[in-house]
Structures are given as C-alpha cells and as structure tokens.
Write an enzyme that holds these catalytic residues in place. Sequence first.
Site, PDB file in Angstrom:
ATOM      1  N   GLY A 239      15.882 -25.782  -9.621  1.00 50.32           N
ATOM      2  CA  GLY A 239      15.211 -24.794 -10.465  1.00 50.32           C
ATOM      3  C   GLY A 239      14.629 -25.292 -11.770  1.00 50.32           C
ATOM      4  N   GLU A 273      20.167 -29.452  -6.400  1.00 54.95           N
ATOM      5  CA  GLU A 273      19.110 -29.317  -5.394  1.00 54.95           C
ATOM      6  C   GLU A 273      17.729 -29.268  -6.047  1.00 54.95           C
ATOM      7  OE1 GLU A 273      20.253 -25.580  -3.698  1.00 54.95           O
ATOM      8  OE2 GLU A 273      21.918 -26.445  -2.579  1.00 54.95           O
ATOM      9  N   CYS A 344     -12.229 -16.289   2.630  1.00 58.81           N
ATOM     10  CA  CYS A 344     -12.793 -14.947   2.441  1.00 58.81           C
ATOM     11  C   CYS A 344     -11.784 -14.005   1.803  1.00 58.81           C
ATOM     12  CB  CYS A 344     -13.265 -14.405   3.778  1.00 58.81           C
ATOM     13  SG  CYS A 344     -14.437 -15.501   4.550  1.00 58.81           S
ATOM     14  N   TYR A 373       5.448 -27.364  -3.583  1.00 61.05           N
ATOM     15  CA  TYR A 373       4.989 -26.072  -3.085  1.00 61.05           C
ATOM     16  C   TYR A 373       3.469 -26.062  -2.942  1.00 61.05           C
ATOM     17  CZ  TYR A 373       9.783 -25.298  -4.365  1.00 61.05           C
ATOM     18  OH  TYR A 373      11.152 -25.442  -4.468  1.00 61.05           O
TER      19      TYR A 373
END
Length: 417
Positions: A239, A273, A344, A373
């Site tokens: 995080g 993590e 679109c 990400y």
Amino acid sequence: MHDFQYANGALHCESVPLEKIAQEVGTPFYCYSQNTLVRHFKVYEEAFKDVNHLICYAVKANSNLAIINELVKAGAGCDIVSGGELFRALKAGCDPKKIVYAGVGKTEEEIEYALKSGILMFNAESSQELFAIDAVAARLGLKAGVALRVNPDVDPKTHPYISTGLKKNKFGISIDGALEEYRLAAQMKNIQLIGVHQHIGSQITQVSPFVDAVERLLAFVEKLKGININIKYIDIGGGLGITYKDESPPLPAELAKEIVPQLKKSGCTIVMEPGRNIVGNAGVLVSRVLYTKKNEGKTFFVVDAGMNDLVRPAMYQAHQGIQPVDHAVADRPKLEADVVGPICESGDFLAKDRILPEFKKGELLAVMSAGAYGFSMASNYNSRRRVAEVLVKGSAYHVVRARETWEDLIRGEKTIG
Ligand SMILES: Cc1ncc(COP(=O)(O)O)c(C=O)c1O
C-alpha cells in the site's frame, strides 16, 4: 528515484533511448527498468533488516514473468490473489514457501492448486472460506497454513476504490469479530493457524494509517495469545504510495522507523506485500501521437495508446505525468490539452486539461509512472491488441511480452455455423 532520464536530448531508460525501442518494436509499448525495479526491492530489504521479514511482491501490480523473475532473483516472495498469479509466480521461479495467497473469492480449484504447490499461507477472508480450505486440505491429506485477514477499520486516506481496510469494504474479517473466527479455525483439523494479515489500501502517502493499523493488529495478536493461539507471521500488506505528481509519500525506511520497533517485540516474522512502490516508477508507457485536433477551442492529442492499455486515469481519475521522448519538444510553447486514446469512450484519456508542449503528429510521448497497474489491468476492449512489454537492463533491451497479433484476439473463439 528512477532510471528514465534525458541524455543528449532524448529520453532514455537506463542507457537505451526510448526512440530506438519505438523504431524497432513499434508503439505503444511498456518499458521497464530492471535497475529501478531491483533497487526499489533492495530499499525495502534494507529498511526492514532489523526484523525477521519476508517481502512478498504483489504480483497484481505487474505480473509479467520477467518482472516477477527479477524480483525473485533478488530474494522476493510473492503475494498472489488467483490461481493465475500462482501459476505465474511458480513459472517465474518463486519458492512456494515464500508465497502468500489473499483474495475474497478463492475457488476450490484454486485452493487445491495452492495446497498442492505447498504455498506458505492462505490469507483467508471469511469463515466460509476457512471451511472450504479445511475441506480441500482434508481431501488431499494436507495441512493448510492460514492467516486470517483482519480488517482494522483504518482510513488509509486514499482513493475510495483502493481503500480496503474500512469496515464498509468487502475485504477481510472485522477486527471485532476476528477472535471468534480464529477460535473457529483452531478447531479445524487441516488448518494450521500461523499468521494474521491486513492490507488497508493502496497509494497511501502518509505513515499514520500504517501506524494505526499495526497498533490495532498487535493488540489483536496479544488477544490471540490470550486464547492460546501463537502465530509466527504478521503480514502487514502493501500500500505504500509513490510520486505520480506532487505527492511525497514516506520512504520505506521512514515507514520502517515508525513500525519496526513495535513489530519486533512480537517475535514474529513480518511479511509485507508491496506492489506499486516496487514497480510503479520503474515503468513508462510510450505512445505515438496519431493526430492533433481542436474542438471548440480545446486541443486534443490523439495517441495510439488508450484506456484499454492504461486504465488508471479513466478508472481512478489518476494523474500520470506526460513527457516528450524528444526533449526539444519541451521547449515549445505550452497549451492546455487532453491526451486521448482511440477508444470509443469519452473516459478514454491519459491526461486531461494538462499544460503540455504542442506535440505534433508522429511524435513520441512517455506516460510516466506506469509500471504498476498498467499492463496488468490492460484489456482487449475495442478489439485492440495488448501492447508489447520491454525490459531494459543497462544498454540492452528485451521484449518480455510480444505485442499481440490479430490472431491472438480471436484465440478460442468460433462461429456456430
Ligand atoms: C492483499 C493485497 N496486498 C498487496 C497489495 C499491493 O498494494 P500496493 O500495490 O499498493 O502495494 C494489494 C493491492 O491491492 C492487495 O490487495
């Protein structure tokens, strides 16, 4: 700190000009720096060296085999959330005894795969999941190492879609009810309670939410001792944020300074993590300007990468820096413009209302801080082929994922005659 710098007027990744890769591989492409990646991992290792620890890279941030492999070679374990990520982690050479498995919806097939692979522990998120793990382990005649993911109800002060440690989120088990769940799990014959887990959110730019969450977790570990459950692992999740624009998140060492002394007293091994913090600034997305246009006085740079390649701006209103690959472009007059893709959807933008130099048709730009990400959230929407991924090491580059072909787009599909 990252390894994307200008040299002789051209943006480089380590010693390789991005222009050269664009010419040889085509655009768009993701480009990652091996040096940045591994340095970020080592910074974590160094920061937490005073306590027994295991850094499990969050594979979801960037799941390319070469990225996982570089981190595994540097000593990382993996944090996974699916059978697919387990497959990747193992293929990349990760020691199963360094794999932790989170996620609210593990299927029995995935649980079986993880048990047979001999992972370190499941971070279980509900009592029904505990029953499922116990049943699958019993059927296989195995014992499952388990931590329960507790939800400490701490506000990580980040985007709501990446907050995961609040009571209202779907993740984990409320810290108030978690003791009961541990009691329940302790009765299960094929479960070995070895840890406790939490992950409160992503792109966190302050130390205080971590400190609060760790305090609550440690108080909880004491309660567990009170009912004779002595765990070995405290998994504090990932995080920690990165700089996209003007954020100044704490360094891993600054975070460690605040939480290691308390964690150390527990005598447990600390599992972390990190995902974004390791890989976010180790990657860029390079795209070519296809067209420039003005509508009602508004300028658009239409580029060949879109929201299907990098969804963060559309999904989280995230800011990604935009830099010209040729530094001379930066000296041109500036104007307010959107950088948009070919999809679109009006939400298809990489930058909105941004003051940028006047890019011309055919020029290259780099979307900065795109290593986390980015590709891992890419899709084939609008039947676009997913882009190539390139890993640079020193003066060499390697295509670590080939650009998809038209045939790749229809693999597995058929008409019914
Ligand atoms: C359980 C878990 N661990 C680790 C991470 C990695 O987070 P980050 O990339 O912010 O470090 C996530 C991300 O959502 C997660 O859900």
